[in-house]
Design a protein around this motif. Structure first.
Motif, PDB file in Angstrom:
ATOM      1  N   ASN A   1      35.432  42.766  31.110  1.00  0.00           N
ATOM      2  CA  ASN A   1      36.940  41.752  31.311  1.00  0.00           C
ATOM      3  C   ASN A   1      37.151  41.395  30.079  1.00  0.00           C
ATOM      4  OD1 ASN A   1      37.416  42.370  34.070  1.00  0.00           O
ATOM      5  ND2 ASN A   1      35.956  40.651  34.585  1.00  0.00           N
ATOM      6  N   VAL A   2      36.068  40.768  29.266  1.00  0.00           N
ATOM      7  CA  VAL A   2      36.310  40.147  27.861  1.00  0.00           C
ATOM      8  C   VAL A   2      36.632  41.463  26.882  1.00  0.00           C
ATOM      9  CG1 VAL A   2      34.833  39.663  25.971  1.00  0.00           C
ATOM     10  CG2 VAL A   2      34.481  38.211  28.151  1.00  0.00           C
ATOM     11  N   LYS A   3      36.251  42.202  26.932  1.00  0.00           N
ATOM     12  CA  LYS A   3      36.597  43.449  25.916  1.00  0.00           C
ATOM     13  C   LYS A   3      38.170  43.689  26.297  1.00  0.00           C
ATOM     14  CE  LYS A   3      32.101  45.764  25.421  1.00  0.00           C
ATOM     15  NZ  LYS A   3      31.458  47.021  25.884  1.00  0.00           N
TER      16      LYS A   3
ATOM     17  N   GLU B   1      40.617  33.236  24.466  1.00  0.00           N
ATOM     18  CA  GLU B   1      40.799  33.779  25.800  1.00  0.00           C
ATOM     19  C   GLU B   1      39.932  34.488  26.476  1.00  0.00           C
ATOM     20  OE1 GLU B   1      45.134  35.355  26.805  1.00  0.00           O
ATOM     21  OE2 GLU B   1      45.728  34.214  25.025  1.00  0.00           O
ATOM     22  N   ALA B   2      39.267  35.288  25.749  1.00  0.00           N
ATOM     23  CA  ALA B   2      38.024  35.971  26.431  1.00  0.00           C
ATOM     24  C   ALA B   2      36.825  34.904  26.798  1.00  0.00           C
ATOM     25  CB  ALA B   2      37.302  37.021  25.527  1.00  0.00           C
TER      26      ALA B   2
ATOM     27  N   THR C   1      39.630  35.992  21.100  1.00  0.00           N
ATOM     28  CA  THR C   1      38.283  35.803  21.626  1.00  0.00           C
ATOM     29  C   THR C   1      38.293  34.502  22.180  1.00  0.00           C
ATOM     30  OG1 THR C   1      37.965  34.628  19.350  1.00  0.00           O
ATOM     31  CG2 THR C   1      37.048  36.839  19.665  1.00  0.00           C
TER      32      THR C   1
ATOM     33  N   LYS D   1      40.524  41.794  27.781  1.00  0.00           N
ATOM     34  CA  LYS D   1      41.267  40.731  27.371  1.00  0.00           C
ATOM     35  C   LYS D   1      41.494  40.567  25.788  1.00  0.00           C
ATOM     36  CE  LYS D   1      43.140  37.800  29.323  1.00  0.00           C
ATOM     37  NZ  LYS D   1      44.510  37.733  29.660  1.00  0.00           N
ATOM     38  N   ILE D   2      40.321  40.828  25.078  1.00  0.00           N
ATOM     39  CA  ILE D   2      40.579  40.981  23.599  1.00  0.00           C
ATOM     40  C   ILE D   2      41.605  42.004  23.214  1.00  0.00           C
ATOM     41  CG2 ILE D   2      39.336  41.371  21.254  1.00  0.00           C
ATOM     42  CD1 ILE D   2      36.865  39.852  22.771  1.00  0.00           C
TER      43      ILE D   2
ATOM     44  N   ASN E   1      30.950  39.780  32.675  1.00  0.00           N
ATOM     45  CA  ASN E   1      32.345  39.986  32.373  1.00  0.00           C
ATOM     46  C   ASN E   1      32.613  40.588  31.172  1.00  0.00           C
ATOM     47  OD1 ASN E   1      34.089  38.169  34.290  1.00  0.00           O
ATOM     48  ND2 ASN E   1      32.289  36.951  34.004  1.00  0.00           N
ATOM     49  N   LYS E   2      31.497  41.377  30.864  1.00  0.00           N
ATOM     50  CA  LYS E   2      31.606  42.079  29.416  1.00  0.00           C
ATOM     51  C   LYS E   2      33.039  42.927  29.477  1.00  0.00           C
ATOM     52  CE  LYS E   2      26.832  42.514  28.065  1.00  0.00           C
ATOM     53  NZ  LYS E   2      25.821  43.050  27.668  1.00  0.00           N
TER      54      LYS E   2
END
Length: 136
Positions: free
Chosen positions: A120-122, A38-39, A36, A124-125, A117-118
């Motif tokens: 991208n966040v998912k 990194e996200a 989280t 990355k996690i 960025n949702k």
């Protein structure tokens, strides 16, 4: 390895397995915290690109911090503006949401950074979790 004994079965390495199981919640929490973080860095970078800049103080005050959730025992990464005592500004919320009484029009930068960025966040996690679990 299991070996038959006269009154039962003796399991070699069982103590090591128990120790691993006991340590697992801490390791999982560490992995989730790293993922989280990194996200949150993705959202922070985009928020810094989107924030309106006049002097640059607001942009420079944006950072992330680990906060304990008020309703749960979980910790979450939060994008925030440092307070004045730490070189930050007081007006971040007014810029983000506006202040109609003062004639300040909203110029959102945090919400769009998160919304856009949702995926991208998912991603990355997921990447960090898979990688860190593979390292165990």
């Amino acid at each position: 390895m299991a070996r038959a004994r006269r009154w039962g079965v003796y399991l070699e390495g069982f103590d090591d397995l128990l120790k691993m199981v006991e340590e697992m919640p801490d390791k999982v929490n560490d992995i989730l915290e790293d993922a989280t973080k990194e996200a949150a860095q993705i959202v922070l970078a985009d928020a810094k690109r989107k924030v309106p800049v006049r002097t640059g103080k607001l942009r420079d005050s944006l950072d992330i911090r680990l906060e304990k959730s008020k309703k749960e025992t979980k910790k979450v990464w939060q994008v925030y503006s440092k307070g004045v005592s730490k070189g930050g500004v007081r007006y971040a919320f007014a810029v983000e949401g506006g202040a109609p009484r003062r004639g300040i029009k909203a110029q959102p930068f945090l919400r769009p950074a998160l919304d856009e960025n949702k995926d991208n966040v998912k991603r990355k996690i997921s990447e960090v979790i898979v990688q860190r679990l593979g390292d165990l």
